[in-house]
Design an enzyme around this catalytic site. Structure first.
Site, PDB file in Angstrom:
ATOM      1  N   ASP A  43       0.877  -1.180   0.000  1.00  0.00           N
ATOM      2  CA  ASP A  43       0.000   0.000   0.000  1.00  0.00           C
ATOM      3  C   ASP A  43       0.908   1.221   0.000  1.00  0.00           C
ATOM      4  O   ASP A  43       2.124   1.116   0.226  1.00  0.00           O
ATOM      5  CB  ASP A  43      -0.895  -0.017   1.254  1.00  0.00           C
ATOM      6  CG  ASP A  43      -1.782   1.223   1.341  1.00  0.00           C
ATOM      7  OD1 ASP A  43      -2.231   1.705   0.283  1.00  0.00           O
ATOM      8  OD2 ASP A  43      -1.998   1.740   2.457  1.00  0.00           O
ATOM      9  N   SER A  44       0.309   2.385  -0.198  1.00  0.00           N
ATOM     10  CA  SER A  44       1.082   3.615  -0.106  1.00  0.00           C
ATOM     11  C   SER A  44       1.485   3.906   1.341  1.00  0.00           C
ATOM     12  O   SER A  44       2.385   4.702   1.576  1.00  0.00           O
ATOM     13  CB  SER A  44       0.247   4.776  -0.635  1.00  0.00           C
ATOM     14  OG  SER A  44      -0.986   4.816   0.057  1.00  0.00           O
ATOM     15  N   CYS A  65      -3.724  -1.045  -2.116  1.00  0.00           N
ATOM     16  CA  CYS A  65      -4.017   0.380  -2.321  1.00  0.00           C
ATOM     17  C   CYS A  65      -4.951   0.534  -3.520  1.00  0.00           C
ATOM     18  O   CYS A  65      -4.618   0.114  -4.632  1.00  0.00           O
ATOM     19  CB  CYS A  65      -2.690   1.077  -2.605  1.00  0.00           C
ATOM     20  SG  CYS A  65      -2.839   2.813  -2.995  1.00  0.00           S
ATOM     21  N   GLU A  75      -5.533   9.758   8.988  1.00  0.00           N
ATOM     22  CA  GLU A  75      -4.139   9.716   9.445  1.00  0.00           C
ATOM     23  C   GLU A  75      -3.916  10.565  10.684  1.00  0.00           C
ATOM     24  O   GLU A  75      -3.025  10.286  11.474  1.00  0.00           O
ATOM     25  CB  GLU A  75      -3.198  10.096   8.312  1.00  0.00           C
ATOM     26  CG  GLU A  75      -3.157   8.929   7.357  1.00  0.00           C
ATOM     27  CD  GLU A  75      -2.202   9.069   6.215  1.00  0.00           C
ATOM     28  OE1 GLU A  75      -1.687  10.170   5.992  1.00  0.00           O
ATOM     29  OE2 GLU A  75      -2.008   8.053   5.538  1.00  0.00           O
ATOM     30  N   CYS A  91     -11.146   2.902  -0.849  1.00  0.00           N
ATOM     31  CA  CYS A  91      -9.856   3.405  -0.361  1.00  0.00           C
ATOM     32  C   CYS A  91      -9.499   2.643   0.911  1.00  0.00           C
ATOM     33  O   CYS A  91     -10.387   2.353   1.728  1.00  0.00           O
ATOM     34  CB  CYS A  91      -9.955   4.903  -0.072  1.00  0.00           C
ATOM     35  SG  CYS A  91      -8.483   5.597   0.714  1.00  0.00           S
ATOM     36  N   HIS A 117      -8.241   3.544   3.608  1.00  0.00           N
ATOM     37  CA  HIS A 117      -8.477   4.201   4.896  1.00  0.00           C
ATOM     38  C   HIS A 117      -9.942   4.215   5.328  1.00  0.00           C
ATOM     39  O   HIS A 117     -10.233   4.418   6.503  1.00  0.00           O
ATOM     40  CB  HIS A 117      -7.990   5.651   4.839  1.00  0.00           C
ATOM     41  CG  HIS A 117      -6.502   5.800   4.790  1.00  0.00           C
ATOM     42  ND1 HIS A 117      -5.728   5.171   3.847  1.00  0.00           N
ATOM     43  CD2 HIS A 117      -5.657   6.520   5.577  1.00  0.00           C
ATOM     44  CE1 HIS A 117      -4.451   5.496   4.048  1.00  0.00           C
ATOM     45  NE2 HIS A 117      -4.391   6.316   5.086  1.00  0.00           N
TER      46      HIS A 117
HETATM   47  N1  DGL Z   1      -3.916   3.804  -0.124  1.00  0.00           N
HETATM   48  C1  DGL Z   1      -4.601   4.843  -0.833  1.00  0.00           C
HETATM   49  C2  DGL Z   1      -5.853   4.264  -1.520  1.00  0.00           C
HETATM   50  O1  DGL Z   1      -6.367   3.235  -1.136  1.00  0.00           O
HETATM   51  C3  DGL Z   1      -5.005   5.975   0.081  1.00  0.00           C
HETATM   52  C4  DGL Z   1      -3.829   6.782   0.579  1.00  0.00           C
HETATM   53  C5  DGL Z   1      -3.051   7.475  -0.522  1.00  0.00           C
HETATM   54  O2  DGL Z   1      -3.609   8.361  -1.211  1.00  0.00           O
HETATM   55  O3  DGL Z   1      -1.903   7.136  -0.698  1.00  0.00           O
HETATM   56  O4  DGL Z   1      -6.303   4.821  -2.467  1.00  0.00           O
END
Ligand code: DGL
Length: 263
Positions: free
Chosen positions: A6-7, A69, A148, A180, A182
């Site tokens: 993931d990011s 992600c 976050e 997403c 989050h």
């Molecule tokens: N992990 C990203 C997503 O699911 C969210 C956080 C980011 O923008 O890096 O789209």
């Protein structure tokens, strides 16, 4: 190992769902915190990051890859499948399948980052299954930073959610995809604002179910997944906020191992 990237640490919602469903299979996780957020980056940039992350996980013993992600899954899945000869899962198609099965009116809402919504991938996939369906999507760039910051139950977050969900509510969606990593952390505040009769789809659970079915049907791959070994969680930067989110997602302290991604 089951490789997940993931990011950042939001993708741990996927790692956690996999751990719950497949507790004896270890995961190697990579969260690219140093280069996050991905959701506001260009597709080209995100594809390059996704390739780097996949190489890192393969170097750490991954035999299947999960793109946790949504932003990366929406623009890089095809490239990763073309470049790497191992099973690659992502969070979008299982969520779409669940949404299509759950919706009785064909009116489906999708919320995600700018990169995910801009890619149009959810619309394309949903409309391939329900051509007469209507997909109403909403870019929600403020939600990732709010999560976050740990502002899950703050009044401000509820106001932002109400704002983003308003058009979807007006469009009378009967199903809402949390597109997403989050957003599952906000599910408790999303459900009452979108309406209690709207089915909310959490893609982290959906991908875990798909992976379990795959492992059950592919014993030769299951045999390579180092059953019984410990999971590890790598990140390209460590912050207090990341530690807190990781602990919140897993309900226990998670040791985040800092890496430059090429070691
Ligand atoms: N992990 C990203 C997503 O699911 C969210 C956080 C980011 O923008 O890096 O789209």
């Amino acid at each position: 190992m089951i490789g997940i990237f993931d990011s950042g640490v939001g993708g741990m919602t996927v790692a956690r769902a996999i751990e719950k469903l497949l507790p004896s299979y270890p995961t190697v996780y990579f969260g690219d915190l140093a280069r996050a957020p991905y959701g506001s980056k260009s597709s080209e940039r995100i594809v390059q990051y996704a390739i780097d992350n996949t190489k890192f996980l393969l170097g750490h013993g991954a035999k299947v890859i999960i793109i946790a992600c949504n932003s990366a899954a929406s623009v890089a899945s095809d490239t990763l499948r073309a470049e790497f000869d191992i099973p690659i899962f992502e969070v979008i198609s299982p969520a779409v399948r669940q949404a299509v099965a759950a919706s009785s009116t064909g009116r489906i809402g999708v919320i995600g980052t700018r990169a995910t919504i801009r890619s149009g991938v959810y619309e394309k996939m949903i409309q391939a299954s329900i051509p007469e369906g209507k997909v109403i999507s909403s870019q929600c760039p403020l939600l990732v930073p709010l999560v976050e910051e740990g502002w899950l139950d703050r009044r401000e977050t509820k106001m932002v959610l109400r704002h983003y969900l308003h058009p979807l509510k007006m469009a009378k969606v009967d199903t809402l995809v949390l597109g997403c990593t989050h957003y599952p952390l906000l599910a408790g505040n999303i459900q009452p604002r979108i309406g209690k009769n709207v089915r909310v789809i959490d893609s982290s659970e959906a991908v875990a179910v798909e992976l379990r079915d795959f492992i059950e049907n592919n014993p030769e791959i299951a045999a390579k997944l180092n059953r019984g070994k410990d999971s590890s969680y790598y990140v390209s930067d460590v912050t207090d906020a990341a530690r807190k989110i990781a602990a919140r997602i897993f309900g226990r302290k998670i040791e985040l191992i800092r890496t430059d991604g090429d070691d």
